[in-house]
Design a protein around this motif. Structure first.
Motif, short mmCIF file in Angstrom:
data_model
loop_
_atom_site.label_atom_id
_atom_site.label_comp_id
_atom_site.label_asym_id
_atom_site.label_seq_id
_atom_site.Cartn_x
_atom_site.Cartn_y
_atom_site.Cartn_z
N ASP A 159 0.58 -1.11 0.08
CA ASP A 159 0.08 0.14 0.00
C ASP A 159 0.92 1.34 -0.03
O ASP A 159 0.45 2.34 -0.64
N CYS A 160 2.05 1.28 0.75
CA CYS A 160 2.81 2.63 0.40
C CYS A 160 3.31 2.85 -0.83
O CYS A 160 3.28 3.90 -1.40
N ALA A 161 3.66 1.93 -1.49
CA ALA A 161 3.85 1.99 -3.02
C ALA A 161 2.72 2.45 -3.80
O ALA A 161 2.80 3.38 -4.92
N VAL A 162 1.40 1.97 -3.40
CA VAL A 162 0.16 2.06 -4.67
C VAL A 162 -0.34 3.31 -3.94
O VAL A 162 -0.93 4.12 -4.77
N THR A 163 -0.48 3.69 -2.60
CA THR A 163 -1.18 4.68 -2.20
C THR A 163 -0.44 5.69 -1.31
O THR A 163 -0.91 6.86 -1.02
N ALA A 164 0.58 5.48 -1.00
CA ALA A 164 1.57 6.28 -0.09
C ALA A 164 1.18 5.63 1.39
O ALA A 164 1.99 5.82 2.31
N ASN A 165 -0.07 5.50 1.65
CA ASN A 165 -0.44 4.81 2.78
C ASN A 165 0.10 5.25 3.88
O ASN A 165 -0.13 6.54 4.40
N VAL A 166 0.75 4.57 4.97
CA VAL A 166 1.29 5.23 6.34
C VAL A 166 2.45 6.24 6.18
O VAL A 166 2.28 7.08 6.71
N THR A 167 3.21 6.14 5.33
CA THR A 167 4.02 7.01 4.76
C THR A 167 3.62 8.47 4.47
O THR A 167 4.09 9.36 4.53
N GLY A 168 2.36 8.26 3.77
CA GLY A 168 1.62 9.48 3.44
C GLY A 168 0.97 10.30 4.55
O GLY A 168 0.34 11.45 4.30
N MET A 169 0.76 9.79 5.62
CA MET A 169 0.31 10.59 6.71
C MET A 169 1.07 12.01 7.19
O MET A 169 0.15 12.65 7.74
N ARG A 170 2.14 11.86 6.94
CA ARG A 170 2.73 13.18 7.02
C ARG A 170 2.45 14.45 6.33
O ARG A 170 2.93 15.38 6.48
N ASN A 171 1.66 13.83 5.17
CA ASN A 171 1.31 14.77 4.25
C ASN A 171 0.09 16.00 4.69
O ASN A 171 -0.08 16.76 4.11
N TYR A 172 -0.30 15.75 5.89
CA TYR A 172 -1.26 16.52 6.52
C TYR A 172 -0.65 17.58 7.32
O TYR A 172 -1.12 18.48 7.89
N PHE A 173 0.90 17.55 7.44
CA PHE A 173 1.42 18.49 7.94
C PHE A 173 2.53 18.96 7.23
O PHE A 173 2.94 18.41 6.14
N SER A 174 3.35 20.29 7.57
CA SER A 174 4.44 20.60 6.89
C SER A 174 5.77 19.65 7.21
O SER A 174 5.59 19.25 8.31
N LYS A 175 6.45 19.51 6.13
CA LYS A 175 7.73 18.97 6.41
C LYS A 175 8.50 19.31 7.49
O LYS A 175 8.98 18.59 8.39
N GLU A 176 8.54 20.75 7.78
CA GLU A 176 9.21 21.42 8.78
C GLU A 176 8.71 20.69 10.24
O GLU A 176 9.41 20.50 11.06
N ASP A 177 7.40 20.91 10.50
CA ASP A 177 6.69 20.37 11.60
C ASP A 177 7.02 18.89 11.93
O ASP A 177 7.33 18.56 13.10
N VAL A 178 6.93 18.25 10.85
CA VAL A 178 7.44 16.73 10.95
C VAL A 178 8.57 16.42 11.50
O VAL A 178 8.98 15.57 12.45
N LEU A 179 9.56 17.34 10.84
CA LEU A 179 10.90 16.88 11.31
C LEU A 179 11.14 17.28 12.68
O LEU A 179 11.82 16.81 13.54
N LYS A 180 10.66 18.63 13.06
CA LYS A 180 10.76 19.16 14.49
C LYS A 180 10.21 18.22 15.35
O LYS A 180 10.71 17.81 16.30
N GLN A 181 9.09 17.46 15.07
CA GLN A 181 8.36 16.53 16.17
C GLN A 181 9.40 15.42 16.28
O GLN A 181 9.50 14.95 17.27
N ALA A 182 9.96 14.74 15.15
CA ALA A 182 10.69 13.66 15.09
C ALA A 182 12.07 13.92 15.91
O ALA A 182 12.47 13.03 16.75
N TYR A 183 12.85 15.18 15.55
CA TYR A 183 14.12 15.17 16.01
C TYR A 183 14.27 16.18 17.41
O TYR A 183 15.30 15.92 17.81
#
Ligand code: SF4
Length: 180
Positions: free
Chosen positions: A84-108
């Motif tokens: 599903d990640c290759a077909v629809t982005a699936n779990v990896t696409g969940m970050r698309n609801y947020f900005s890349k900067e916010d996702v990286l800040k949350q992770a690191y």
């Protein structure tokens, strides 16, 4: 019949789809009679010249993935989106609801487990994340999809064994194997 060249590729995914590929168990011996593996996370070949079939796990999340999938598409006859990640982005696409900067800040830096000591990654050798994680079909032409998270081992075996024996897969059969 000469062996077909098979590649398996791991982009933005968790490796669960590759685990499902290995879950075909002893049937892997039947496949081994039909294929020569030319690229895969489970082998160490440096030069990828050509594949008759390439299975791709994961979405396209970065510059590195984008360039890799373009090269793979150019060197592959039949490209299969695996999972599903290759077909629809699936779990990896969940970050698309947020900005890349916010996702990286949350992770690191902002996650409680960082204890305030985290740092944003900035080494030039690291891959450069795209703003969105996208499925393969937004980057290249895809010939077949095997949905599922992870996809079933039976569906993977069915599709591969049909293609390796120069038969056209019957997609209803593939769906029955996945959903019963
Ligand atoms: Fe992992 Fe599921 Fe994505 Fe496969 S589809 S890479 S198992 S999250």
């Amino acid at each position: 019949m000469s062996k077909k060249k098979l590649a398996t590729v791991w982009l933005g995914g968790c490796s669960g789809c590759h685990m499902s590929l290995l879950d075909i168990d002893e049937r892997i011996l039947k496949l081994a009679e039909l294929v020569e593996i030319v690229k895969s996370p489970i082998v160490d070949f440096k030069n990828f010249i050509y594949a008759d079939i390439t299975l791709v796990e994961g979405s396209v999340t970065s510059d590195e993935h984008w360039h890799e999938i373009q090269e793979i598409r150019a060197k592959t006859k039949i490209l299969i989106a695996l999972g599903d990640c290759a077909v629809t982005a699936n779990v990896t696409g969940m970050r698309n609801y947020f900005s890349k900067e916010d996702v990286l800040k949350q992770a690191y830096t902002d996650a409680p487990s960082n204890d305030g000591k985290g740092q944003m990654p900035g080494h030039p050798a690291l891959l450069k994340l795209h703003d969105k994680a996208v499925p393969l079909q937004e980057a290249v032409t895809v010939d077949y999809c095997i949905p599922g998270c992870p996809p079933s081992a039976d569906a993977i075996f069915y599709l591969l064994s049909e293609l390796l024996n120069d038969r056209i897969p019957h997609l209803d059969q593939e769906r029955k194997l996945k959903y019963g």
